[in-house]
Scaffold this active site. Structure first.
Site, PDB file in Angstrom:
ATOM      1  N   GLY A 154     -45.861  13.038  42.954  1.00  0.00           N
ATOM      2  CA  GLY A 154     -45.211  12.230  41.922  1.00  0.00           C
ATOM      3  C   GLY A 154     -44.624  13.017  40.766  1.00  0.00           C
ATOM      4  CD  GLU A 210     -49.227  -0.087  50.360  1.00  0.00           C
ATOM      5  OE1 GLU A 210     -48.990  -1.270  50.661  1.00  0.00           O
ATOM      6  OE2 GLU A 210     -48.577   0.553  49.527  1.00  0.00           O
ATOM      7  CG  ASP A 221     -49.428   9.923  51.141  1.00  0.00           C
ATOM      8  OD1 ASP A 221     -48.309   9.450  50.916  1.00  0.00           O
ATOM      9  OD2 ASP A 221     -50.065  10.609  50.313  1.00  0.00           O
ATOM     10  CE  LYS A 225     -47.797  12.408  48.762  1.00  0.00           C
ATOM     11  NZ  LYS A 225     -48.820  11.591  48.077  1.00  0.00           N
TER      12      LYS A 225
END
Ligand code: NAP
Length: 451
Positions: A154, A210, A221, A225
């Site tokens: 982020g 989620e 995920d 990355k």
């Protein structure tokens, strides 16, 4: 204002800022935050950077849906379109920002924009991890930027740190907490002593996880990355499927409690390391026992942090908000400003050289291990279990037994062992009638075996 001017523009105080028109693909969590930041902060961005950003079109799946809560709703509505191709193909659009997510149609849209000579900025880790060789080649062919700072961690400027600040550095290892959802779950389990299911339910109630959480809790995920970081750090072509991956679903409250008693925190780590100067690259994601004294052990809640070890730079760590609409949009905006400068200055981005990666399989890893198993509580079981470790060449450093009615839980810490031998041990244990199940495997990330 649409086309890049041929003369180099120099911004001096009092001069009007150079205007750049953006096409936005996607206006969800990140896209709506990006839209607000650009429209509300246009003046201050122009004053600080000499670039005046304006958003020309915004593609969404359903333009008729009311996008409540967005202060700039009325400004947004007039720009909404349902066809993302109408954004990419619009001659007035100079930079494309892709915030749709997933591989297709994002990949085709991004490729088309790059081939048309438009810089692209994305936050889409799935796309970058799966297709970065193809996308970087298209960007280099067109001499434009393809920037993806927001795709990893982020708001934390990690991609730029590795790509620019550490461009001349020989990096040996990157080790990080790059998934906020799992870090939140593990923090709650560690601090409140609650189980995995309760911590996950809490994360879902707070919107950190989620309803279908497998992308986070199974490590997909983090693996995307890790692939992106390994690719940049080691100039290699690494894709998500090259990354060895385990999630956190088998970690129990008792495993975390045991680790804490030994002076460790359990964290889901993404680790990319290279042997020697030009050796094979190992990229993996798995839950690990991190010594409490290590800076990563104190990274709590949904925060991310990445620890980088370089030959000359030594150890450094970056820390911050790894997800969320506004933090991610902040990283997107930084990339957009960089791309806009290059566009206006007509400067070609620095080429990126990537080689096919020589990957080290997980079976060649050497580490210390934590292994917990449930066994029948009867005479001779411990001797049979220990014999399997011995036969496979894995030396036990410590063992603890906890009674559970007519079963027992055995917890082992090994000396440094080869992963292939540890996996053979697990297979051997699973064949024993007295072993009910292997409950948890953790790798320790000590740099050295303690005395
Ligand atoms: P999101 O809330 O699901 O938003 C996706 C947006 O794309 C929506 O506006 C959707 O339209 C639009 N869209 C989807 N398919 C489309 C299509 N075929 N054509 C046109 N528009 C389409 O996603 P997000 O959370 O903002 O994430 C966007 C990207 O940022 C993803 O790649 C994600 O991995 C990445 N990212 C997100 C975060 C985060 O904290 N959310 C952090 C880092 C990176 P509708 O609004 O009409 O449904």
């Amino acid at each position: 204002m649409s086309q890049a001017s041929s003369a180099k523009e120099v911004v001096v105080p009092g001069e009007p800022a150079a205007s750049v028109r953006i096409g936005l693909l996607g206006c969800g969590n990140v896209g709506s935050a990006f839209f607000s930041m650009v429209t509300d902060g246009a003046l201050s961005v122009a004053a600080r950077t000499g670039i005046s950003l304006e958003i020309g079109k915004v593609a969404v799946r359903d333009p008729s849906r009311f996008r409540g809560g967005l202060e700039s709703h009325s400004r947004l509505v007039e720009r909404l379109v349902a066809d993302p191709w109408s954004v990419v193909q619009d001659e007035e659009i100079e930079i494309v920002v892709e915030l749709i997510g997933g591989v297709e149609p994002a990949r085709s849209l991004v490729l088309s924009a790059l081939e048309a000579g438009k810089p692209v900025v994305t936050a889409n880790k799935e796309l970058v991890a799966a297709c970065h060789a193809e996308l970087l080649a298209a960007a280099e062919g067109a001499g434009v930027d393809f920037l993806y700072e927001a795709s990893v961690a982020g708001a934390i400027p990690l991609v730029r740190l590795l790509k620019d600040s550490l461009a001349g550095e020989r990096i040996s290892r990157i080790m990080g907490i790059v998934n906020g959802t799992t870090n939140y779950i593990l923090t709650r389990m560690s601090e409140e002593g609650i189980g995995y299911a309760a911590a996950l339910a809490e994360a879902q109630a707070l919107g950190y996880a989620e309803a279908e959480p497998s992308a986070d809790v199974e490590g997909f995920d983090a693996a995307a990355k890790a692939a992106i970081l390994a690719g940049i750090a080691f100039d290699s072509l690494v894709v998500s499927s090259d990354v060895y991956r385990e999630g956190i679903t088998s970690v129990g409250a008792s495993d975390i409690d045991f680790a804490k008693r030994l002076g460790y925190e359990v964290k889901l780590l993404a680790i990319a390391e290279r042997e020697g100067n030009d050796g094979p690259v190992s990229v993996r994601v798995h839950p690990a026992m991190v010594p409490s004294s290590h800076p990563l052990a104190s990274v709590r809640d949904s925060f991310n942090a990445v620890f980088v070890e370089g030959e000359a730079a030594g150890e450094l760590m970056v820390y911050g908000r790894g997800a969320g609409g506004r933090p991610t949009a902040s990283a997107v905006l930084g990339d957009v400003i960089e791309a806009a400068h290059h566009l206006r200055e007509q400067s070609r981005p620095r080429p990126t050289k990537r080689r096919a990666a020589s990957l080290k399989p997980i079976s060649e890893l050497r580490a210390r291990y934590y292994l917990s198993l449930e066994v029948l509580d009867r005479p001779g079981v411990l001797a049979a279990v220990a014999a399997v470790f011995g036969t496979c060449g894995v030396s036990i450093r410590s063992m603890e037994q906890v009674g559970l009615m007519d079963e027992a839980r055995l917890v082992f810490i090994t000396h440094t062992a080869l992963e292939a031998d540890l996996q053979a041990t697990i297979a051997g244990l699973e064949r024993l009638d007295s072993v009910e199940r292997i409950t948890c495997l953790l790798r320790l990330v000590d740099s050295e075996e303690p005395e």
